[in-house]
Enzyme design. Sequence first.
Site, PDB file in Angstrom:
ATOM      1  N   ILE A 186       0.696  -1.095  -0.040  1.00  0.00           N
ATOM      2  CA  ILE A 186       0.181  -0.122   0.068  1.00  0.00           C
ATOM      3  C   ILE A 186       0.896   1.214   0.023  1.00  0.00           C
ATOM      4  O   ILE A 186       1.869   1.521   0.999  1.00  0.00           O
ATOM      5  CB  ILE A 186      -0.943  -0.109   1.277  1.00  0.00           C
ATOM      6  CG1 ILE A 186      -1.791  -1.224   1.345  1.00  0.00           C
ATOM      7  CG2 ILE A 186      -1.668   1.324   1.154  1.00  0.00           C
ATOM      8  CD1 ILE A 186      -2.528  -1.454   2.722  1.00  0.00           C
ATOM      9  N   GLY A 187       0.678   2.195  -1.133  1.00  0.00           N
ATOM     10  CA  GLY A 187       1.373   3.333  -0.886  1.00  0.00           C
ATOM     11  C   GLY A 187       2.730   3.196  -1.565  1.00  0.00           C
ATOM     12  O   GLY A 187       3.602   4.243  -1.658  1.00  0.00           O
ATOM     13  N   LYS A 190       2.611   1.868  -7.279  1.00  0.00           N
ATOM     14  CA  LYS A 190       2.339   0.930  -8.380  1.00  0.00           C
ATOM     15  C   LYS A 190       1.152   1.410  -9.239  1.00  0.00           C
ATOM     16  O   LYS A 190       1.388   1.225 -10.535  1.00  0.00           O
ATOM     17  CB  LYS A 190       1.821  -0.551  -7.861  1.00  0.00           C
ATOM     18  CG  LYS A 190       0.658  -0.346  -6.907  1.00  0.00           C
ATOM     19  CD  LYS A 190       0.452  -1.956  -6.363  1.00  0.00           C
ATOM     20  CE  LYS A 190      -0.987  -1.756  -5.242  1.00  0.00           C
ATOM     21  NZ  LYS A 190      -0.452  -0.976  -4.235  1.00  0.00           N
ATOM     22  N   THR A 191       0.092   2.108  -8.900  1.00  0.00           N
ATOM     23  CA  THR A 191      -0.662   2.584  -9.859  1.00  0.00           C
ATOM     24  C   THR A 191      -0.148   3.874 -10.561  1.00  0.00           C
ATOM     25  O   THR A 191      -0.206   4.005 -11.984  1.00  0.00           O
ATOM     26  CB  THR A 191      -1.770   3.184  -9.145  1.00  0.00           C
ATOM     27  OG1 THR A 191      -2.608   2.207  -8.393  1.00  0.00           O
ATOM     28  CG2 THR A 191      -3.081   3.802 -10.069  1.00  0.00           C
ATOM     29  N   THR A 192       0.725   4.564 -10.049  1.00  0.00           N
ATOM     30  CA  THR A 192       1.310   5.580 -10.588  1.00  0.00           C
ATOM     31  C   THR A 192       2.119   5.213 -11.801  1.00  0.00           C
ATOM     32  O   THR A 192       2.237   5.559 -12.989  1.00  0.00           O
ATOM     33  CB  THR A 192       2.232   6.583  -9.656  1.00  0.00           C
ATOM     34  OG1 THR A 192       1.369   7.198  -9.043  1.00  0.00           O
ATOM     35  CG2 THR A 192       2.926   7.639 -10.466  1.00  0.00           C
ATOM     36  N   ASP A 259      -2.092  -2.385 -12.619  1.00  0.00           N
ATOM     37  CA  ASP A 259      -1.457  -2.175 -10.871  1.00  0.00           C
ATOM     38  C   ASP A 259      -1.567  -3.260  -9.910  1.00  0.00           C
ATOM     39  O   ASP A 259      -1.526  -3.088  -9.064  1.00  0.00           O
ATOM     40  CB  ASP A 259      -1.883  -0.652 -10.659  1.00  0.00           C
ATOM     41  CG  ASP A 259      -3.446  -0.836 -10.276  1.00  0.00           C
ATOM     42  OD1 ASP A 259      -4.117  -1.637 -10.741  1.00  0.00           O
ATOM     43  OD2 ASP A 259      -3.563   0.133  -9.684  1.00  0.00           O
ATOM     44  N   GLU A 320      -7.387   5.077   5.349  1.00  0.00           N
ATOM     45  CA  GLU A 320      -5.792   4.577   5.573  1.00  0.00           C
ATOM     46  C   GLU A 320      -5.003   5.245   6.449  1.00  0.00           C
ATOM     47  O   GLU A 320      -3.957   4.635   6.478  1.00  0.00           O
ATOM     48  CB  GLU A 320      -5.137   4.701   3.960  1.00  0.00           C
ATOM     49  CG  GLU A 320      -5.976   3.990   2.720  1.00  0.00           C
ATOM     50  CD  GLU A 320      -5.006   4.085   1.646  1.00  0.00           C
ATOM     51  OE1 GLU A 320      -5.269   3.411   0.499  1.00  0.00           O
ATOM     52  OE2 GLU A 320      -4.085   4.896   1.518  1.00  0.00           O
TER      53      GLU A 320
END
Length: 374
Positions: A186-187, A190-192, A259, A320
Amino acid sequence: MNHDVYISLGSNLGNRKAYLQQAIEGIAMRVGTIVDIAPIYETPSWGFAGEAFLNTCLLSRTYLSPDEVMAQLLQIEHELGRERTPSKGYQSRTIDLDILFYDDRIINTELLTVPHPLLHRRKFVLKPLAAIDEHKEHPILKKTVAELLRTTDDTSPVQRLTDQLSFPAQKSPFLHYKYIAIEGNIGSGKTTLATKIAEDFNAKLILEQFSDNPFLPKFYENPKQYGFTLEMSFLTERYQQMRDQLAQMDLFKEFVVSDYDIFKSLIFSKITLTDDEFVLYRKLFYILYNQIIKPDLYVFLYQNTDRLIENIKKRGRDYEQNISPDYLKKIHYGYLDFIQKNTAINSLIIDVTDLDFVKYYTHYDFIIEKIREN
């Protein structure tokens, strides 16, 4: 974010067209993707007595800041044999590269003035610029390029040549992959990273659809009560998304990048569920997992726990903010256990703890090169 930067190119020494082409290759390598290239125009030298220039303009899409773009352009000029000597005024040159526009920004620094202060007074700049986007508006003068071209006081002749410049042959580092999964804690970013790769290398992008999951905030408040419900919800959503998206390949995309990989469902569930719940969950998981296409490359982004917590705070998702370091460590060990035990999967671990691949292109290029070498 991607930024649109318009760059003028000129040469009046040696093999002028070759210098323009080499500069384009350098911009594609160092600055960003070449979106469009104007025709070549021949014009008399401007501001001094010298040989005629070949001039053109291009539009590049970049993640670099304006100062970083200019630094790369100066390096390209240097490599092509030009030494800028402002004290000597205008003179002949192998290559001349200038930033005309950077998005719609107005920049006045010691290094850079954007829009270029003489843009509206140079027909050899306006002509090729208009060929790319005559509707582009000057953010200070509030006139389009077409209007500036009609009203410029520059009366020098500008002749369009039949010769053309070529788009750089951009060899993708992902040619031997059909499907790449970017994973991480988490954080971890990966999405970026998946989004940047999809934009830069013409990939179909699959992003995990989790933001609307009604059980996620409840889980963070009461993990024991909502753990099984949350994990089953994630599993069915991920399975349906992957089944649908991977079955519908886009003919106009080179490959697929996501992602997440659906196996993360088993990693997280092992942490959040009781032993009895996990036994049942694992049976259901493998029924679905065996029906899903597996990635050709599994990239795991490692960041240490302190950096993960810092990133989680920055993105500001309320539910979160109470994630504990212990929970993040358990997830991390779950991923490493998966990678170590599943040796048949082509995995790549990249430590991004000290990297900012959004802010610094060299960091991003380092990651791409790691994938290329794998």
